[in-house]
Design a protein around this motif. Structure first.
Motif, PDB file in Angstrom:
ATOM      1  N   LYS A 105     -13.524   5.982 -13.694  1.00 13.74           N
ATOM      2  CA  LYS A 105     -12.912   5.447 -12.473  1.00 13.74           C
ATOM      3  C   LYS A 105     -11.758   4.518 -12.815  1.00 13.74           C
ATOM      4  N   HIS A 106     -11.933   3.709 -13.842  1.00 16.96           N
ATOM      5  CA  HIS A 106     -10.874   2.785 -14.256  1.00 16.96           C
ATOM      6  C   HIS A 106      -9.651   3.552 -14.749  1.00 16.96           C
ATOM      7  N   VAL A 107      -9.880   4.570 -15.562  1.00 15.98           N
ATOM      8  CA  VAL A 107      -8.776   5.399 -16.066  1.00 15.98           C
ATOM      9  C   VAL A 107      -8.077   6.103 -14.909  1.00 15.98           C
ATOM     10  N   ASN A 108      -8.830   6.589 -13.954  1.00 14.52           N
ATOM     11  CA  ASN A 108      -8.260   7.245 -12.780  1.00 14.52           C
ATOM     12  C   ASN A 108      -7.352   6.287 -12.022  1.00 14.52           C
ATOM     13  N   ASP A 109      -7.802   5.053 -11.821  1.00 12.53           N
ATOM     14  CA  ASP A 109      -6.980   4.056 -11.131  1.00 12.53           C
ATOM     15  C   ASP A 109      -5.680   3.798 -11.891  1.00 12.53           C
ATOM     16  N   LEU A 110      -5.771   3.712 -13.215  1.00 14.72           N
ATOM     17  CA  LEU A 110      -4.568   3.484 -14.028  1.00 14.72           C
ATOM     18  C   LEU A 110      -3.601   4.662 -13.917  1.00 14.72           C
ATOM     19  N   LEU A 117      -3.331   6.831 -11.433  1.00 14.96           N
ATOM     20  CA  LEU A 117      -2.740   6.864 -10.097  1.00 14.96           C
ATOM     21  C   LEU A 117      -1.615   5.837  -9.969  1.00 14.96           C
ATOM     22  N   ALA A 118      -1.830   4.661 -10.532  1.00 17.23           N
ATOM     23  CA  ALA A 118      -0.780   3.635 -10.493  1.00 17.23           C
ATOM     24  C   ALA A 118       0.443   4.106 -11.277  1.00 17.23           C
ATOM     25  N   ARG A 119       0.210   4.695 -12.424  1.00 17.35           N
ATOM     26  CA  ARG A 119       1.316   5.200 -13.251  1.00 17.35           C
ATOM     27  C   ARG A 119       2.051   6.329 -12.533  1.00 17.35           C
ATOM     28  N   MET A 151       6.817   8.446  -9.619  1.00 16.91           N
ATOM     29  CA  MET A 151       7.380   9.055  -8.416  1.00 16.91           C
ATOM     30  C   MET A 151       8.511   8.186  -7.841  1.00 16.91           C
ATOM     31  N   GLU A 152       8.349   6.883  -7.890  1.00 17.65           N
ATOM     32  CA  GLU A 152       9.417   5.987  -7.430  1.00 17.65           C
ATOM     33  C   GLU A 152      10.666   6.144  -8.305  1.00 17.65           C
ATOM     34  N   LYS A 153      10.462   6.267  -9.621  1.00 10.83           N
ATOM     35  CA  LYS A 153      11.613   6.458 -10.522  1.00 10.83           C
ATOM     36  C   LYS A 153      12.323   7.778 -10.209  1.00 10.83           C
ATOM     37  N   ILE A 154      11.550   8.827 -10.003  1.00 15.77           N
ATOM     38  CA  ILE A 154      12.129  10.147  -9.709  1.00 15.77           C
ATOM     39  C   ILE A 154      12.901  10.106  -8.395  1.00 15.77           C
ATOM     40  N   ASP A 155      12.330   9.470  -7.383  1.00 13.39           N
ATOM     41  CA  ASP A 155      13.036   9.356  -6.100  1.00 13.39           C
ATOM     42  C   ASP A 155      14.359   8.618  -6.267  1.00 13.39           C
ATOM     43  N   LYS A 156      14.354   7.534  -7.022  1.00 13.90           N
ATOM     44  CA  LYS A 156      15.579   6.759  -7.227  1.00 13.90           C
ATOM     45  C   LYS A 156      16.622   7.594  -7.970  1.00 13.90           C
ATOM     46  N   LEU A 157      16.193   8.291  -9.014  1.00 18.54           N
ATOM     47  CA  LEU A 157      17.131   9.135  -9.771  1.00 18.54           C
ATOM     48  C   LEU A 157      17.717  10.240  -8.902  1.00 18.54           C
TER      49      LEU A 157
END
Length: 172
Positions: A90-95, A97-99, A104-110
């Motif tokens: 669960k902890h790895v999954n949360d990490l 998802l955050a990554r 996705m934010e970087k891709i949108d900006k590019l």
């Protein structure tokens, strides 16, 4: 008094927490009289018995109880390990998802940056892009052809309007 003696017999634990009953004695292969003896005596007294069947039944019951305890302890340990693995997962999954959200934010900006550069390069106004000048007539032609699939000649006037629009746009 009869209730009290039956309750005491019912509540009287036998060896290693295993309560000896007539049915258990039968399943262990003891005769009814030997099972009755086991029900009356304590485990330590039974182990002193001269009857090898009684001693074997007490020994078997003790071994079964130890095996059950060991199996239970193993299952509890496995359960702890699985719970820890699930928590880690669960902890790895949360990490992850955050990554993923960061990426996705970087891709949108590019993609926005590239779109702006291309718009500047070709002098396009990305925010105020106009619709095609004859798009309305094009839609009318397509709708007419769909409505009159069996007789496309009925769409002649709509097609002529579309052609006229095209000529006006090319002249401008």
């Amino acid at each position: 008094m009869g209730q009290r003696s039956s309750r005491e017999a019912r509540d009287k634990p036998s060896f290693n927490g295993v309560r000896m009953t007539q049915a258990l004695g039968t399943r262990l292969g003891l005769t009814e009289s030997k099972a009755s003896i086991i029900l009356e005596e304590s485990a330590s007294d039974l182990m002193k018995s001269k009857d090898p069947e009684i001693r074997a039944a007490v020994s078997l019951s003790s071994r079964v109880d130890k095996d059950v305890k060991m199996a239970t302890e193993k299952l509890i340990e496995k359960n702890k390990i699985l719970a820890k693995a699930l928590q880690t997962s669960k902890h790895v999954n949360d990490l992850l998802l955050a990554r993923e959200e960061e990426e996705m934010e970087k891709i949108d900006k590019l993609s926005r940056d590239i779109l702006e550069k291309e718009a500047i390069k070709y002098h396009l106004d990305v925010e105020h892009e106009e619709e095609a000048p004859c798009e309305v007539y094009e839609e009318k032609v397509l709708r007419c052809y769909l409505d009159h699939a069996g007789d496309p000649f009925k769409c002649r006037s709509v097609v002529e309007e579309y052609a006229e629009c095209g000529k006006r746009v090319t002249v401008q």
